[in-house]
Design a protein around this motif. Sequence first.
Motif, PDB file in Angstrom:
ATOM      1  N   ASN A  64       0.831  -1.212   0.000  1.00 20.05           N
ATOM      2  CA  ASN A  64       0.000   0.000   0.000  1.00 20.05           C
ATOM      3  C   ASN A  64       0.862   1.256   0.000  1.00 20.05           C
ATOM      4  OD1 ASN A  64      -2.333  -1.485  -0.013  1.00 20.05           O
ATOM      5  ND2 ASN A  64      -2.691  -1.323   2.185  1.00 20.05           N
ATOM      6  N   ALA A  65       1.939   1.256   0.775  1.00 19.60           N
ATOM      7  CA  ALA A  65       2.835   2.420   0.812  1.00 19.60           C
ATOM      8  C   ALA A  65       3.521   2.608  -0.533  1.00 19.60           C
ATOM      9  CB  ALA A  65       3.862   2.270   1.925  1.00 19.60           C
ATOM     10  N   LEU A  66       3.905   1.515  -1.171  1.00 21.52           N
ATOM     11  CA  LEU A  66       4.523   1.611  -2.497  1.00 21.52           C
ATOM     12  C   LEU A  66       3.558   2.263  -3.491  1.00 21.52           C
ATOM     13  CD1 LEU A  66       6.824   0.971  -4.471  1.00 21.52           C
ATOM     14  CD2 LEU A  66       5.806  -1.297  -4.759  1.00 21.52           C
ATOM     15  N   ASN A  67       2.310   1.842  -3.462  1.00 21.67           N
ATOM     16  CA  ASN A  67       1.320   2.435  -4.359  1.00 21.67           C
ATOM     17  C   ASN A  67       1.115   3.918  -4.062  1.00 21.67           C
ATOM     18  OD1 ASN A  67       0.863   0.115  -5.837  1.00 21.67           O
ATOM     19  ND2 ASN A  67      -0.763  -0.588  -4.487  1.00 21.67           N
ATOM     20  N   GLU A  68       1.072   4.289  -2.792  1.00 16.67           N
ATOM     21  CA  GLU A  68       0.910   5.699  -2.420  1.00 16.67           C
ATOM     22  C   GLU A  68       2.130   6.520  -2.838  1.00 16.67           C
ATOM     23  OE1 GLU A  68      -1.773   7.377  -1.287  1.00 16.67           O
ATOM     24  OE2 GLU A  68      -2.839   5.481  -1.544  1.00 16.67           O
ATOM     25  N   LEU A  69       3.322   5.946  -2.699  1.00 12.96           N
ATOM     26  CA  LEU A  69       4.542   6.628  -3.109  1.00 12.96           C
ATOM     27  C   LEU A  69       4.533   6.886  -4.611  1.00 12.96           C
ATOM     28  CD1 LEU A  69       7.351   7.766  -2.477  1.00 12.96           C
ATOM     29  CD2 LEU A  69       8.245   5.434  -2.741  1.00 12.96           C
ATOM     30  N   ILE A  70       4.161   5.860  -5.381  1.00  8.40           N
ATOM     31  CA  ILE A  70       4.099   6.027  -6.837  1.00  8.40           C
ATOM     32  C   ILE A  70       3.086   7.104  -7.198  1.00  8.40           C
ATOM     33  CG2 ILE A  70       3.452   4.894  -9.000  1.00  8.40           C
ATOM     34  CD1 ILE A  70       4.694   2.302  -7.803  1.00  8.40           C
ATOM     35  N   LYS A  71       1.924   7.081  -6.551  1.00 10.43           N
ATOM     36  CA  LYS A  71       0.910   8.116  -6.810  1.00 10.43           C
ATOM     37  C   LYS A  71       1.466   9.506  -6.521  1.00 10.43           C
ATOM     38  CE  LYS A  71      -2.926   6.657  -4.643  1.00 10.43           C
ATOM     39  NZ  LYS A  71      -4.329   6.637  -4.191  1.00 10.43           N
ATOM     40  N   LYS A  72       2.174   9.625  -5.403  1.00  3.99           N
ATOM     41  CA  LYS A  72       2.741  10.924  -5.007  1.00  3.99           C
ATOM     42  C   LYS A  72       3.768  11.415  -6.031  1.00  3.99           C
ATOM     43  CE  LYS A  72       5.594  12.925  -1.369  1.00  3.99           C
ATOM     44  NZ  LYS A  72       6.337  12.649  -0.146  1.00  3.99           N
ATOM     45  N   GLY A  86       2.167  12.105 -10.216  1.00  8.98           N
ATOM     46  CA  GLY A  86       0.993  12.922 -10.503  1.00  8.98           C
ATOM     47  C   GLY A  86      -0.331  12.259 -10.187  1.00  8.98           C
ATOM     48  N   GLY A  87      -0.370  11.432  -9.135  1.00  7.62           N
ATOM     49  CA  GLY A  87      -1.626  10.804  -8.725  1.00  7.62           C
ATOM     50  C   GLY A  87      -1.956   9.514  -9.445  1.00  7.62           C
ATOM     51  N   VAL A  88      -1.063   9.035 -10.311  1.00  6.35           N
ATOM     52  CA  VAL A  88      -1.319   7.825 -11.100  1.00  6.35           C
ATOM     53  C   VAL A  88      -0.458   6.670 -10.581  1.00  6.35           C
ATOM     54  CG1 VAL A  88      -1.212   6.784 -13.405  1.00  6.35           C
ATOM     55  CG2 VAL A  88      -1.849   9.195 -13.146  1.00  6.35           C
ATOM     56  N   VAL A  89      -1.092   5.546 -10.297  1.00  6.44           N
ATOM     57  CA  VAL A  89      -0.349   4.339  -9.913  1.00  6.44           C
ATOM     58  C   VAL A  89       0.026   3.608 -11.194  1.00  6.44           C
ATOM     59  CG1 VAL A  89      -0.414   2.134  -8.693  1.00  6.44           C
ATOM     60  CG2 VAL A  89      -1.547   4.122  -7.714  1.00  6.44           C
ATOM     61  N   ASN A  90       1.319   3.553 -11.453  1.00  2.60           N
ATOM     62  CA  ASN A  90       1.836   2.877 -12.638  1.00  2.60           C
ATOM     63  C   ASN A  90       2.901   1.897 -12.162  1.00  2.60           C
ATOM     64  OD1 ASN A  90       3.179   2.036 -14.926  1.00  2.60           O
ATOM     65  ND2 ASN A  90       3.458   4.075 -15.779  1.00  2.60           N
ATOM     66  N   LEU A 120       8.452   2.643   4.919  1.00  4.16           N
ATOM     67  CA  LEU A 120       7.361   3.352   4.266  1.00  4.16           C
ATOM     68  C   LEU A 120       6.060   2.622   4.571  1.00  4.16           C
ATOM     69  CD1 LEU A 120       8.970   4.022   0.767  1.00  4.16           C
ATOM     70  CD2 LEU A 120       8.681   5.663   2.639  1.00  4.16           C
ATOM     71  N   LEU A 121       5.124   3.348   5.200  1.00  3.56           N
ATOM     72  CA  LEU A 121       3.843   2.793   5.606  1.00  3.56           C
ATOM     73  C   LEU A 121       2.725   3.723   5.176  1.00  3.56           C
ATOM     74  CD1 LEU A 121       4.749   2.093   9.334  1.00  3.56           C
ATOM     75  CD2 LEU A 121       4.757   0.433   7.497  1.00  3.56           C
ATOM     76  N   THR A 122       1.500   3.248   5.299  1.00  3.88           N
ATOM     77  CA  THR A 122       0.356   4.138   5.115  1.00  3.88           C
ATOM     78  C   THR A 122      -0.444   4.165   6.402  1.00  3.88           C
ATOM     79  OG1 THR A 122      -0.948   2.325   4.192  1.00  3.88           O
ATOM     80  CG2 THR A 122       0.112   3.808   2.633  1.00  3.88           C
ATOM     81  N   ASN A 123      -1.037   5.317   6.651  1.00  6.95           N
ATOM     82  CA  ASN A 123      -1.945   5.487   7.769  1.00  6.95           C
ATOM     83  C   ASN A 123      -3.128   6.286   7.245  1.00  6.95           C
ATOM     84  OD1 ASN A 123      -3.134   5.632  10.247  1.00  6.95           O
ATOM     85  ND2 ASN A 123      -1.664   7.072  11.125  1.00  6.95           N
ATOM     86  N   HIS A 124      -4.304   5.649   7.165  1.00  5.41           N
ATOM     87  CA  HIS A 124      -5.494   6.277   6.586  1.00  5.41           C
ATOM     88  C   HIS A 124      -5.190   6.780   5.169  1.00  5.41           C
ATOM     89  CE1 HIS A 124      -7.360   5.896  10.464  1.00  5.41           C
ATOM     90  NE2 HIS A 124      -6.380   6.561  11.017  1.00  5.41           N
ATOM     91  N   ASN A 125      -4.571   5.919   4.359  1.00  8.60           N
ATOM     92  CA  ASN A 125      -4.211   6.210   2.962  1.00  8.60           C
ATOM     93  C   ASN A 125      -3.203   7.352   2.814  1.00  8.60           C
ATOM     94  OD1 ASN A 125      -5.793   4.143   1.926  1.00  8.60           O
ATOM     95  ND2 ASN A 125      -7.600   5.444   1.873  1.00  8.60           N
TER      96      ASN A 125
END
Length: 153
Positions: free
Chosen positions: A103-111, A114-118, A133-138
């Motif tokens: 989940n953190a990897l996906n959020e990092l890529i989005k960040k 430009g907001g796109v998970v690729n 790298l973690l997520t807390n409430h997305n």
Amino acid sequence: MTLNKQRNIYWENLSESFNLLNITDLNNRLFCTFTTLDGIDPLVESITNSYTIMYNKMFVLYIKSTDEYVVTYNVEQGNVSDIPDNTILVHRKKESNTLYTINALNELIKKLNGGVVNPKFVIDWQHYRNCVLLTNHNELKQLNTKIYKIVEL
């Protein structure tokens, strides 16, 4: 036109690389258990009594921003019936000592993208050296770490 032989192009592309894999690592799971300073020794004892730790090492990392410690250790998937409290499954980038959840990897890529998970987006892992790298409430959280001690079993 008919083909006489059915081909699996995915396997053909992977077959040479497959022999280079360490098959024992396919069942390997890296756990990260959060604890306090006083909880390290009892936690290590509990974990070693419950699981066969691969590579006979456990790493204890200190997180200054939260004054917490994490114990990281590899176990075989078949050796896991339950996991200790405050434990997450993580992945590791060896070249930068970065631990991360999917989940953190996906959020990092989005960040960074430009907001796109690729999934093909290339991350410069050196920017995330020695951290979890973690997520807390997305929301992406970067917890910088340093080695507190290495437990040799």
